[in-house]
Design a protein around this motif. Structure first.
Motif, PDB file in Angstrom:
ATOM      1  N   ALA A 129     -26.270  21.803 -25.876  1.00  0.00           N
ATOM      2  CA  ALA A 129     -25.343  22.115 -24.781  1.00  0.00           C
ATOM      3  C   ALA A 129     -24.037  22.695 -25.295  1.00  0.00           C
ATOM      4  N   SER A 130     -23.629  22.296 -26.496  1.00  0.00           N
ATOM      5  CA  SER A 130     -22.363  22.791 -27.041  1.00  0.00           C
ATOM      6  C   SER A 130     -22.419  24.279 -27.385  1.00  0.00           C
ATOM      7  N   LYS A 131     -23.606  24.862 -27.409  1.00  0.00           N
ATOM      8  CA  LYS A 131     -23.761  26.290 -27.705  1.00  0.00           C
ATOM      9  C   LYS A 131     -23.735  27.158 -26.443  1.00  0.00           C
ATOM     10  N   LEU A 132     -23.715  26.529 -25.274  1.00  0.00           N
ATOM     11  CA  LEU A 132     -23.713  27.274 -24.011  1.00  0.00           C
ATOM     12  C   LEU A 132     -22.301  27.704 -23.635  1.00  0.00           C
ATOM     13  N   LYS A 133     -22.202  28.826 -22.918  1.00  0.00           N
ATOM     14  CA  LYS A 133     -20.921  29.272 -22.377  1.00  0.00           C
ATOM     15  C   LYS A 133     -20.849  28.850 -20.914  1.00  0.00           C
ATOM     16  N   GLU A 134     -19.671  28.467 -20.480  1.00  0.00           N
ATOM     17  CA  GLU A 134     -19.511  27.975 -19.111  1.00  0.00           C
ATOM     18  C   GLU A 134     -19.864  29.004 -18.044  1.00  0.00           C
ATOM     19  N   ASP A 135     -19.703  30.292 -18.341  1.00  0.00           N
ATOM     20  CA  ASP A 135     -20.073  31.322 -17.359  1.00  0.00           C
ATOM     21  C   ASP A 135     -21.314  32.089 -17.801  1.00  0.00           C
ATOM     22  N   GLY A 136     -22.072  31.508 -18.737  1.00  0.00           N
ATOM     23  CA  GLY A 136     -23.223  32.195 -19.318  1.00  0.00           C
ATOM     24  C   GLY A 136     -24.443  32.204 -18.416  1.00  0.00           C
ATOM     25  N   THR A 137     -25.292  33.200 -18.653  1.00  0.00           N
ATOM     26  CA  THR A 137     -26.561  33.323 -17.955  1.00  0.00           C
ATOM     27  C   THR A 137     -27.671  33.188 -19.000  1.00  0.00           C
ATOM     28  N   TYR A 138     -28.701  32.407 -18.665  1.00  0.00           N
ATOM     29  CA  TYR A 138     -29.729  32.054 -19.640  1.00  0.00           C
ATOM     30  C   TYR A 138     -31.122  32.064 -19.021  1.00  0.00           C
ATOM     31  N   LEU A 139     -32.109  32.236 -19.905  1.00  0.00           N
ATOM     32  CA  LEU A 139     -33.495  31.923 -19.577  1.00  0.00           C
ATOM     33  C   LEU A 139     -33.728  30.551 -20.196  1.00  0.00           C
ATOM     34  N   ILE A 140     -34.079  29.586 -19.394  1.00  0.00           N
ATOM     35  CA  ILE A 140     -34.229  28.242 -19.927  1.00  0.00           C
ATOM     36  C   ILE A 140     -35.684  27.808 -19.867  1.00  0.00           C
ATOM     37  N   SER A 141     -36.055  27.008 -20.844  1.00  0.00           N
ATOM     38  CA  SER A 141     -37.418  26.481 -20.877  1.00  0.00           C
ATOM     39  C   SER A 141     -37.355  25.010 -21.260  1.00  0.00           C
ATOM     40  N   GLY A 142     -38.395  24.339 -20.897  1.00  0.00           N
ATOM     41  CA  GLY A 142     -38.470  22.909 -21.147  1.00  0.00           C
ATOM     42  C   GLY A 142     -39.502  22.290 -20.239  1.00  0.00           C
ATOM     43  N   ARG A 143     -39.296  21.044 -19.909  1.00  0.00           N
ATOM     44  CA  ARG A 143     -40.253  20.337 -19.065  1.00  0.00           C
ATOM     45  C   ARG A 143     -39.650  20.089 -17.695  1.00  0.00           C
ATOM     46  N   MET A 144     -40.272  20.691 -16.687  1.00  0.00           N
ATOM     47  CA  MET A 144     -39.856  20.447 -15.311  1.00  0.00           C
ATOM     48  C   MET A 144     -40.350  19.062 -14.913  1.00  0.00           C
ATOM     49  N   LEU A 145     -39.445  18.250 -14.421  1.00  0.00           N
ATOM     50  CA  LEU A 145     -39.809  16.891 -14.070  1.00  0.00           C
ATOM     51  C   LEU A 145     -40.206  16.761 -12.603  1.00  0.00           C
ATOM     52  N   LYS A 146     -39.388  17.310 -11.722  1.00  0.00           N
ATOM     53  CA  LYS A 146     -39.700  17.202 -10.286  1.00  0.00           C
ATOM     54  C   LYS A 146     -38.728  18.036  -9.472  1.00  0.00           C
ATOM     55  N   ARG A 147     -39.119  18.314  -8.226  1.00  0.00           N
ATOM     56  CA  ARG A 147     -38.164  18.862  -7.263  1.00  0.00           C
ATOM     57  C   ARG A 147     -37.452  17.676  -6.647  1.00  0.00           C
ATOM     58  N   LEU A 148     -36.156  17.811  -6.513  1.00  0.00           N
ATOM     59  CA  LEU A 148     -35.344  16.709  -6.007  1.00  0.00           C
ATOM     60  C   LEU A 148     -35.138  16.827  -4.503  1.00  0.00           C
ATOM     61  N   ASP A 149     -35.214  15.705  -3.803  1.00  0.00           N
ATOM     62  CA  ASP A 149     -34.834  15.730  -2.389  1.00  0.00           C
ATOM     63  C   ASP A 149     -33.319  15.525  -2.310  1.00  0.00           C
ATOM     64  N   LYS A 150     -32.791  15.613  -1.121  1.00  0.00           N
ATOM     65  CA  LYS A 150     -31.339  15.568  -0.923  1.00  0.00           C
ATOM     66  C   LYS A 150     -30.716  14.289  -1.480  1.00  0.00           C
ATOM     67  N   THR A 151     -31.346  13.164  -1.230  1.00  0.00           N
ATOM     68  CA  THR A 151     -30.814  11.888  -1.708  1.00  0.00           C
ATOM     69  C   THR A 151     -30.796  11.848  -3.230  1.00  0.00           C
ATOM     70  N   GLU A 152     -31.890  12.265  -3.853  1.00  0.00           N
ATOM     71  CA  GLU A 152     -31.969  12.253  -5.317  1.00  0.00           C
ATOM     72  C   GLU A 152     -30.918  13.162  -5.946  1.00  0.00           C
ATOM     73  N   VAL A 153     -30.733  14.332  -5.337  1.00  0.00           N
ATOM     74  CA  VAL A 153     -29.743  15.278  -5.871  1.00  0.00           C
ATOM     75  C   VAL A 153     -28.382  14.624  -5.955  1.00  0.00           C
ATOM     76  N   PHE A 154     -27.947  14.040  -4.860  1.00  0.00           N
ATOM     77  CA  PHE A 154     -26.584  13.522  -4.809  1.00  0.00           C
ATOM     78  C   PHE A 154     -26.418  12.156  -5.473  1.00  0.00           C
ATOM     79  N   LEU A 155     -27.515  11.546  -5.915  1.00  0.00           N
ATOM     80  CA  LEU A 155     -27.418  10.377  -6.783  1.00  0.00           C
ATOM     81  C   LEU A 155     -27.148  10.806  -8.227  1.00  0.00           C
ATOM     82  N   ILE A 156     -27.547  12.029  -8.561  1.00  0.00           N
ATOM     83  CA  ILE A 156     -27.394  12.525  -9.931  1.00  0.00           C
ATOM     84  C   ILE A 156     -26.123  13.351 -10.098  1.00  0.00           C
TER      85      ILE A 156
END
Length: 197
Positions: A129-156
């Motif tokens: 994360a320390s290598k990212l720029k605050e206004d940067g645009t990226y192609l990101i890869s990794g493991r998608m865990l789930k789509r979040l519902d409204k409640t889950e989003v605002f808990l995180i």
């Protein structure tokens, strides 16, 4: 004879300029993303979605099901996302980075995936994360865990760029364009490749 020679050279130059223009245009051939075929098929299936709210709702339900079946297959890793917020993970180790899509090109409206909007709430190591720029645009890869519902989003996180949930809606600026919002996704990010805009 001299005029004919000059004319032939001029035609040769014009021809090469035309070939350069063709080559430049050919280089601008649009490379489709993984989600483009899915969105094209939806638009073919629901041809009058722009004029009919009932059809649009059916299309929206179909999009919701299709996204649930493809997001874990990394169908979104070729779509550039922009950093929205970053900081240390308040829920544990590492960093919590929020990204949102920011792809729409007003000069080139051919890619449907440019109108596919979503947020990614991502966890990654502080070192990465320390290598990212605050206004940067990226192609990101990794493991998608789930789509979040409204409640889950605002808990995180306290705020997201796009609303949680699936929606097909008319663009605020361009009336003839509809956007596909697929909500917010939780992800463990392994890699972020910078994209030049």
């Amino acid at each position: 004879m001299k005029q004919l020679f000059i004319l032939l050279i001029s035609l040769g130059i014009l021809s090469s300029c035309n070939q350069l223009k063709k080559t430049e245009n050919q280089e601008q051939i649009i490379v489709k993303r993984k989600t483009d075929l899915m969105l094209e098929n939806l638009e073919k299936k629901y041809t009058n979605y722009k004029e009919n709210q009932i059809v649009r709702e059916s299309m929206q339900n179909d999009l919701d099901k299709k996204i649930d079946s493809v997001y874990k297959l990394n169908f979104l890793d070729d779509i550039p996302v922009k950093v929205f917020r970053m900081g240390k993970n308040p829920h544990g180790k590492g960093a919590l980075i929020q990204f949102h899509t920011d792809n729409f090109d007003t000069d080139n409206r051919n890619l449907l995936s440019d109108r596919l909007n979503f947020d990614i709430v991502g966890f990654m190591t502080e070192e990465k994360a320390s290598k990212l720029k605050e206004d940067g645009t990226y192609l990101i890869s990794g493991r998608m865990l789930k789509r979040l519902d409204k409640t889950e989003v605002f808990l995180i996180v306290p705020q997201v760029y796009y609303s949680p949930g699936t929606e097909i809606s008319k663009d605020v600026i361009y009336d003839e364009i509809f956007n596909y919002n697929i909500g917010d996704l939780l992800m463990e990010i392994d890699h972020a490749k910078p994209v030049k805009k």
